[in-house]
Design a protein around this motif. Structure first.
Motif, PDB file in Angstrom:
ATOM      1  N   MET A   1      19.506 -28.250 -28.177  1.00  0.00           N
ATOM      2  CA  MET A   1      19.297 -27.068 -27.358  1.00  0.00           C
ATOM      3  C   MET A   1      20.598 -26.276 -27.249  1.00  0.00           C
ATOM      4  O   MET A   1      21.641 -26.849 -26.969  1.00  0.00           O
ATOM      5  CB  MET A   1      18.823 -27.482 -25.950  1.00  0.00           C
TER       6      MET A   1
ATOM      7  N   ARG B   1      23.296 -22.689 -22.568  1.00  0.00           N
ATOM      8  CA  ARG B   1      22.830 -21.540 -21.797  1.00  0.00           C
ATOM      9  C   ARG B   1      23.949 -21.033 -20.889  1.00  0.00           C
ATOM     10  O   ARG B   1      24.741 -21.814 -20.363  1.00  0.00           O
ATOM     11  CB  ARG B   1      21.614 -21.909 -20.956  1.00  0.00           C
TER      12      ARG B   1
ATOM     13  N   LYS C   1      16.790 -25.303 -14.084  1.00  0.00           N
ATOM     14  CA  LYS C   1      16.207 -25.963 -15.258  1.00  0.00           C
ATOM     15  C   LYS C   1      14.752 -25.559 -15.456  1.00  0.00           C
ATOM     16  O   LYS C   1      14.312 -25.306 -16.583  1.00  0.00           O
ATOM     17  CB  LYS C   1      16.302 -27.481 -15.095  1.00  0.00           C
ATOM     18  N   SER C   2      13.999 -25.491 -14.362  1.00  0.00           N
ATOM     19  CA  SER C   2      12.587 -25.135 -14.441  1.00  0.00           C
ATOM     20  C   SER C   2      12.402 -23.723 -14.975  1.00  0.00           C
ATOM     21  O   SER C   2      11.565 -23.485 -15.857  1.00  0.00           O
ATOM     22  CB  SER C   2      11.943 -25.262 -13.056  1.00  0.00           C
ATOM     23  N   GLN C   3      13.190 -22.788 -14.467  1.00  0.00           N
ATOM     24  CA  GLN C   3      13.064 -21.407 -14.912  1.00  0.00           C
ATOM     25  C   GLN C   3      13.465 -21.241 -16.380  1.00  0.00           C
ATOM     26  O   GLN C   3      12.831 -20.496 -17.128  1.00  0.00           O
ATOM     27  CB  GLN C   3      13.905 -20.480 -14.028  1.00  0.00           C
ATOM     28  N   LEU C   4      14.508 -21.940 -16.792  1.00  0.00           N
ATOM     29  CA  LEU C   4      14.940 -21.847 -18.191  1.00  0.00           C
ATOM     30  C   LEU C   4      13.918 -22.466 -19.133  1.00  0.00           C
ATOM     31  O   LEU C   4      13.670 -21.947 -20.227  1.00  0.00           O
ATOM     32  CB  LEU C   4      16.305 -22.513 -18.374  1.00  0.00           C
ATOM     33  N   ARG C   5      13.310 -23.582 -18.723  1.00  0.00           N
ATOM     34  CA  ARG C   5      12.262 -24.202 -19.547  1.00  0.00           C
ATOM     35  C   ARG C   5      11.109 -23.229 -19.752  1.00  0.00           C
ATOM     36  O   ARG C   5      10.590 -23.077 -20.860  1.00  0.00           O
ATOM     37  CB  ARG C   5      11.745 -25.488 -18.894  1.00  0.00           C
ATOM     38  N   ARG C   6      10.703 -22.589 -18.678  1.00  0.00           N
ATOM     39  CA  ARG C   6       9.573 -21.662 -18.752  1.00  0.00           C
ATOM     40  C   ARG C   6       9.928 -20.440 -19.606  1.00  0.00           C
ATOM     41  O   ARG C   6       9.139 -19.996 -20.425  1.00  0.00           O
ATOM     42  CB  ARG C   6       9.192 -21.216 -17.336  1.00  0.00           C
TER      43      ARG C   6
ATOM     44  N   TYR D   1      12.204 -20.111 -21.974  1.00  0.00           N
ATOM     45  CA  TYR D   1      12.481 -20.372 -23.380  1.00  0.00           C
ATOM     46  C   TYR D   1      11.422 -21.242 -24.046  1.00  0.00           C
ATOM     47  O   TYR D   1      11.690 -21.830 -25.086  1.00  0.00           O
ATOM     48  CB  TYR D   1      13.857 -21.012 -23.536  1.00  0.00           C
ATOM     49  N   MET D   2      10.254 -21.313 -23.448  1.00  0.00           N
ATOM     50  CA  MET D   2       9.165 -22.007 -24.128  1.00  0.00           C
ATOM     51  C   MET D   2       8.862 -21.258 -25.417  1.00  0.00           C
ATOM     52  O   MET D   2       8.613 -20.062 -25.420  1.00  0.00           O
ATOM     53  CB  MET D   2       7.906 -22.057 -23.253  1.00  0.00           C
ATOM     54  N   THR D   3       8.919 -21.956 -26.539  1.00  0.00           N
ATOM     55  CA  THR D   3       8.784 -21.303 -27.838  1.00  0.00           C
ATOM     56  C   THR D   3       7.357 -20.827 -28.069  1.00  0.00           C
ATOM     57  O   THR D   3       6.400 -21.401 -27.548  1.00  0.00           O
ATOM     58  CB  THR D   3       9.155 -22.281 -28.967  1.00  0.00           C
TER      59      THR D   3
ATOM     60  N   LYS E   1       5.035 -23.591 -29.089  1.00  0.00           N
ATOM     61  CA  LYS E   1       4.525 -24.452 -28.024  1.00  0.00           C
ATOM     62  C   LYS E   1       3.415 -23.758 -27.256  1.00  0.00           C
ATOM     63  O   LYS E   1       2.431 -24.367 -26.865  1.00  0.00           O
ATOM     64  CB  LYS E   1       5.663 -24.839 -27.076  1.00  0.00           C
TER      65      LYS E   1
END
Length: 228
Positions: free
Chosen positions: A1, A4, A115-120, A122-124, A127
């Motif tokens: 990854m 960020r 972390k939650s906001q970045l996961r959402r 940058y969800m490819t 996915k």
């Protein structure tokens, strides 16, 4: 990854320093700014993945800064604020922020939100495309087949009801005004006297909510709009 970069904007140097320590311990690069004007300059010069933004700052406040940022950028914004009233939170989210944390705050909770906001964010696309389902609790929507299930029970929605529900579920946590919902679904200008959205929301809730008067899937943000 990839690494960020977080932009931390707060006029209190102690908060900037404390937050930066926790962010760096989690492996993030951190850029800080003491005010909104400095933050806007930073955004023009380098790529920022997420912004942590204080609300009450001298000069341009956080709400004003968020509105201005949203004119050009769409990275996640998390508000930090000493204002704890519900309407303060509503105004913050309505201005374009994804999250709102009140001071004093737990740094570990802030890290979890980051972390939650970045996961959402940058969800490819791969996915997203791999699953046609949008979910919230026991509510599941299949955008490929236009099927809706609540606690494994199929619910029949009209095409417009389905589009409204899908729109809100695709952007969970984001507040949509009546105008934005109408223009996104009907693809035409909204007229203030039109109560079409309110009628559709009532019908959707009657079909998917166990208690439509106390909805858990679609919530009303009074004076602003709706969110999932």
């Amino acid at each position: 990854m990839p690494e960020r970069t977080i932009l931390m904007v707060d006029d209190e140097v102690e908060i900037r320093n404390l937050t930066s320590i926790y962010l760096k311990n989690e492996g993030y690069q951190v850029v800080d700014a003491p005010d909104a004007v400095s933050a806007m300059d930073i955004l023009k010069k380098q790529k920022i993945d997420l912004i942590i933004l204080d609300v009450m700052m001298p000069g341009m406040n956080g709400i004003e800064a968020c509105l201005k940022i949203r004119e050009e950028y769409n990275m996640p914004i998390i508000f930090l604020s000493a204002k704890t009233e519900d309407m303060d939170k509503i105004h913050g989210l309505a201005s374009g922020a994804e999250d709102y944390i009140t001071k004093p705050f737990n740094p570990l909770e802030l890290m979890a939100r980051v972390k939650s906001q970045l996961r959402r964010y940058y969800m490819t696309p791969e996915k997203v495309a791999s699953s046609p389902f949008l979910e919230k609790g026991d509510l599941k929507v299949n955008e490929k087949t236009n099927e809706v299930f609540v606690r494994d029970r199929e619910v029949r929605l009209t095409p417009k009801e389905f589009q409204i529900l899908s729109l809100l579920l695709r952007h969970q946590g984001q507040v949509f005004s009546i105008q934005k919902v109408y223009e996104a679904v009907w693809k035409e200008p909204f007229y203030k006297s039109d109560n079409t959205i309110m009628v559709h929301m009532t019908k959707i809730r009657d079909k998917i909510e166990e208690n439509p008067k106390k909805p858990i899937y679609i919530q009303t943000v009074w004076g602003v709009g709706y969110k999932a």
